[in-house]
Design an enzyme around this catalytic site. Structure first.
Site, short mmCIF file in Angstrom:
data_model
loop_
_atom_site.label_atom_id
_atom_site.label_comp_id
_atom_site.label_asym_id
_atom_site.label_seq_id
_atom_site.Cartn_x
_atom_site.Cartn_y
_atom_site.Cartn_z
N HIS A 1 -37.28 15.40 -28.46
CA HIS A 1 -36.75 16.80 -28.55
C HIS A 1 -37.69 17.56 -29.73
CE1 HIS A 1 -34.27 15.25 -31.20
NE2 HIS A 1 -33.59 14.51 -30.45
P1 TYD Z 1 -29.44 13.37 -29.83
O1 TYD Z 1 -29.69 14.18 -31.13
O2 TYD Z 1 -29.58 13.71 -28.42
O3 TYD Z 1 -29.98 11.91 -29.88
P2 TYD Z 1 -31.38 11.17 -29.80
O4 TYD Z 1 -32.12 12.33 -30.48
O5 TYD Z 1 -31.38 10.09 -30.83
O6 TYD Z 1 -31.67 10.87 -28.72
O7 TYD Z 1 -27.61 13.10 -29.95
C1 TYD Z 1 -26.94 12.22 -28.91
C2 TYD Z 1 -25.62 12.83 -28.83
O8 TYD Z 1 -24.93 12.83 -29.89
C3 TYD Z 1 -25.77 14.12 -28.05
O9 TYD Z 1 -24.62 14.33 -27.06
C4 TYD Z 1 -25.50 15.03 -29.36
C5 TYD Z 1 -24.41 13.98 -30.20
N1 TYD Z 1 -24.55 14.41 -31.67
C6 TYD Z 1 -23.64 14.93 -32.23
O10 TYD Z 1 -22.67 15.10 -31.84
N2 TYD Z 1 -23.79 15.28 -33.53
C7 TYD Z 1 -24.79 15.00 -34.36
O11 TYD Z 1 -24.99 14.82 -35.52
C8 TYD Z 1 -25.79 14.19 -33.62
C9 TYD Z 1 -27.13 13.96 -34.27
C10 TYD Z 1 -25.69 14.11 -32.22
#
Ligand code: TYD
Length: 141
Positions: free
Chosen positions: A53
Site C-alpha cells: 500500500h
Molecule cells: P496494515 O497497516 O494494513 O498492515 P500491513 O501493512 O503490515 O499489511 O494493518 C493491518 C491491520 O491492523 C489493519 O486492519 C489496520 C490495523 N492497524 C491498526 O489498527 N493500527 C495501526 O497502527 C496499524 C499499523 C494497523
C-alpha cells in the site's frame, strides 16, 4: 533535519559497550518527522508479505530490531529494494510511495515509527489507485 523526498537508509547512533550496545532515535533529529505512533510486526510466518500500500500523508521509519527483511519501494516508475538487518539503522520512507515488506527472517521483529496516528483513509491499498493518485498529484488535482 531537512525532510528527504526519497527513501533513504539512516544510520543511528550506536553506543558500543562490553555490557551490550545501545541505539536511540530522537524525533526531528535522527528522523525528519515527529513520531505520533509506534508499532511493530513479529511472528511473521515464513514466506509472508506485508504492506502492499501507499500512504497519502504518513511518513515512516522502519527498523529491523531483530532479524532481517526486505522493504520494496515503488514510486510508480522505479522499484528499489532495501535490506534491513541491523538494529542501528533504518529506512526512512516519505509519504506518497508504494511499499511492501517480504523475506522476513525467522523471529524477526520490525519496528515502525509513524508520523501520524492510524487512519485507514490515509491508505491507498490498490496499485491502480496509487497510479491514479500519482497522476492527479502531478496535475495538481
Ligand atoms: P496494515 O497497516 O494494513 O498492515 P500491513 O501493512 O503490515 O499489511 O494493518 C493491518 C491491520 O491492523 C489493519 O486492519 C489496520 C490495523 N492497524 C491498526 O489498527 N493500527 C495501526 O497502527 C496499524 C499499523 C494497523
Amino acid at each position: 533535519m531537512r525532510p528527504e523526498t526519497k527513501p533513504c537508509l539512516i544510520h543511528l547512533p550506536k553506543i558500543e559497550d562490553v555490557r551490550g550496545n545501545l541505539t536511540f532515535i530522537e524525533e526531528e533529529d535522527h528522523i525528519p518527522f515527529k513520531v505520533q505512533r509506534v508499532y511493530w510486526i513479529y511472528d511473521v510466518p515464513g514466506g509472508e508479505k506485508r504492506g502492499g500500500h501507499a500512504f497519502i500523508k504518513q511518513k515512516e521509519f522502519i527498523v529491523a530490531l531483530s532479524g532481517s527483511l526486505d522493504v520494496i519501494i515503488n514510486d510508480g516508475a522505479v522499484e528499489n529494494k532495501f535490506h534491513l538487518n541491523r538494529s542501528y539503522f533504518g529506512l526512512y520512507i516519505p509519504n506518497g510511495l508504494w511499499r511492501h515488506m517480504e523475506n522476513f527472517s525467522t523471529n524477526s521483529v520490525v519496528m515502525v515509527l509513524s508520523s501520524t496516528a492510524f487512519e485507514e483513509a490515509d491508505y491507498i491499498r490498490e496499485f491502480t489507485k496509487y497510479l491514479s493518485f500519482l497522476k492527479n498529484e502531478k496535475h495538481g488535482l
